[in-house]
Design a protein around this motif. Sequence first.
Motif, PDB file in Angstrom:
ATOM      1  N   UNK A 147       0.794  -1.242   0.000  1.00 56.37           N
ATOM      2  CA  UNK A 147       0.000   0.000   0.000  1.00 56.37           C
ATOM      3  C   UNK A 147       0.821   1.283   0.000  1.00 56.37           C
ATOM      4  N   UNK A 148       2.118   1.178  -0.099  1.00 58.65           N
ATOM      5  CA  UNK A 148       2.971   2.372  -0.070  1.00 58.65           C
ATOM      6  C   UNK A 148       2.700   3.356  -1.184  1.00 58.65           C
ATOM      7  N   UNK A 149       2.280   2.861  -2.340  1.00 58.03           N
ATOM      8  CA  UNK A 149       1.954   3.751  -3.445  1.00 58.03           C
ATOM      9  C   UNK A 149       0.765   4.643  -3.118  1.00 58.03           C
ATOM     10  N   UNK A 150      -0.172   4.127  -2.347  1.00 53.33           N
ATOM     11  CA  UNK A 150      -1.307   4.944  -1.924  1.00 53.33           C
ATOM     12  C   UNK A 150      -0.862   6.028  -0.938  1.00 53.33           C
ATOM     13  N   UNK A 151       0.099   5.703  -0.091  1.00 49.22           N
ATOM     14  CA  UNK A 151       0.634   6.710   0.837  1.00 49.22           C
ATOM     15  C   UNK A 151       1.314   7.844   0.076  1.00 49.22           C
ATOM     16  N   UNK A 188       7.407   9.694  -0.982  1.00 47.60           N
ATOM     17  CA  UNK A 188       7.426   8.259  -0.657  1.00 47.60           C
ATOM     18  C   UNK A 188       7.435   7.376  -1.900  1.00 47.60           C
ATOM     19  N   UNK A 189       7.082   7.939  -3.055  1.00 44.95           N
ATOM     20  CA  UNK A 189       7.018   7.112  -4.263  1.00 44.95           C
ATOM     21  C   UNK A 189       8.372   6.489  -4.569  1.00 44.95           C
ATOM     22  N   UNK A 190       9.447   7.199  -4.269  1.00 45.74           N
ATOM     23  CA  UNK A 190      10.787   6.657  -4.556  1.00 45.74           C
ATOM     24  C   UNK A 190      11.103   5.469  -3.663  1.00 45.74           C
ATOM     25  N   UNK A 191      10.742   5.562  -2.401  1.00 44.86           N
ATOM     26  CA  UNK A 191      10.941   4.424  -1.499  1.00 44.86           C
ATOM     27  C   UNK A 191      10.053   3.258  -1.930  1.00 44.86           C
ATOM     28  N   UNK A 192       8.827   3.582  -2.342  1.00 41.37           N
ATOM     29  CA  UNK A 192       7.928   2.513  -2.770  1.00 41.37           C
ATOM     30  C   UNK A 192       8.423   1.829  -4.037  1.00 41.37           C
ATOM     31  N   UNK A 193       8.958   2.597  -4.959  1.00 43.25           N
ATOM     32  CA  UNK A 193       9.535   1.987  -6.169  1.00 43.25           C
ATOM     33  C   UNK A 193      10.666   1.025  -5.798  1.00 43.25           C
ATOM     34  N   UNK A 194      11.506   1.419  -4.864  1.00 38.32           N
ATOM     35  CA  UNK A 194      12.614   0.553  -4.439  1.00 38.32           C
ATOM     36  C   UNK A 194      12.097  -0.715  -3.765  1.00 38.32           C
ATOM     37  N   UNK A 195      11.103  -0.569  -2.897  1.00 36.82           N
ATOM     38  CA  UNK A 195      10.539  -1.726  -2.197  1.00 36.82           C
ATOM     39  C   UNK A 195       9.865  -2.674  -3.186  1.00 36.82           C
ATOM     40  N   UNK A 202       0.099   3.251  -8.304  1.00 38.53           N
ATOM     41  CA  UNK A 202       0.979   4.024  -9.185  1.00 38.53           C
ATOM     42  C   UNK A 202       0.176   4.799 -10.225  1.00 38.53           C
ATOM     43  N   UNK A 203      -0.854   4.177 -10.769  1.00 42.31           N
ATOM     44  CA  UNK A 203      -1.706   4.866 -11.752  1.00 42.31           C
ATOM     45  C   UNK A 203      -2.367   6.081 -11.106  1.00 42.31           C
ATOM     46  N   UNK A 204      -2.856   5.915  -9.886  1.00 44.82           N
ATOM     47  CA  UNK A 204      -3.451   7.042  -9.170  1.00 44.82           C
ATOM     48  C   UNK A 204      -2.444   8.134  -8.874  1.00 44.82           C
ATOM     49  N   UNK A 205      -1.242   7.735  -8.514  1.00 48.87           N
ATOM     50  CA  UNK A 205      -0.179   8.714  -8.239  1.00 48.87           C
ATOM     51  C   UNK A 205       0.123   9.523  -9.504  1.00 48.87           C
ATOM     52  N   UNK A 206       0.283   8.840 -10.636  1.00 49.48           N
ATOM     53  CA  UNK A 206       0.568   9.540 -11.895  1.00 49.48           C
ATOM     54  C   UNK A 206      -0.579  10.475 -12.281  1.00 49.48           C
ATOM     55  N   UNK A 207      -1.791  10.040 -12.063  1.00 46.93           N
ATOM     56  CA  UNK A 207      -2.956  10.888 -12.349  1.00 46.93           C
ATOM     57  C   UNK A 207      -2.925  12.152 -11.500  1.00 46.93           C
ATOM     58  N   UNK A 208      -2.611  12.009 -10.215  1.00 46.51           N
ATOM     59  CA  UNK A 208      -2.530  13.176  -9.335  1.00 46.51           C
ATOM     60  C   UNK A 208      -1.425  14.131  -9.768  1.00 46.51           C
TER      61      UNK A 208
END
Length: 130
Positions: A23-27, A34-41, A108-114
Amino acid sequence: MGYRLIGEAAMAVHFLFLAFMAVGGFLAWRWPRLIWAHLAVAAWGVLSLATGVECPLTVVEDWGRRNAGQQGLQPGGFIDHYIEGVVYPGEYTAQARLAVMLLVFISWAGYLRLVRRRSRAGSPHPVHRG
């Protein structure tokens, strides 16, 4: 007592790591950095599934538990010991992995949309720094 504490701490961090993987992408919708940490995880998750490389947290927990005189983790590691067969039946492993993958891609799709929406709005800071 110290070895047991190491094993318990590694287990707790491992659960947090797996939760963040799901769920890190939602955070990152709220805290974009946080997206960079989530990409790494997420990359680590794919790497470990694709290659079977053992997670360092599993190694630390197993070491701590064995040195504390406890039983170590099952041969399959953390997920086989705590998740598979406990959270979901073992025969649904592929579906559980697919569900986590879908959660990650949706986040990730939601993040890019935002990010796109904020950049179109002309904000000097396309990503909310809040």
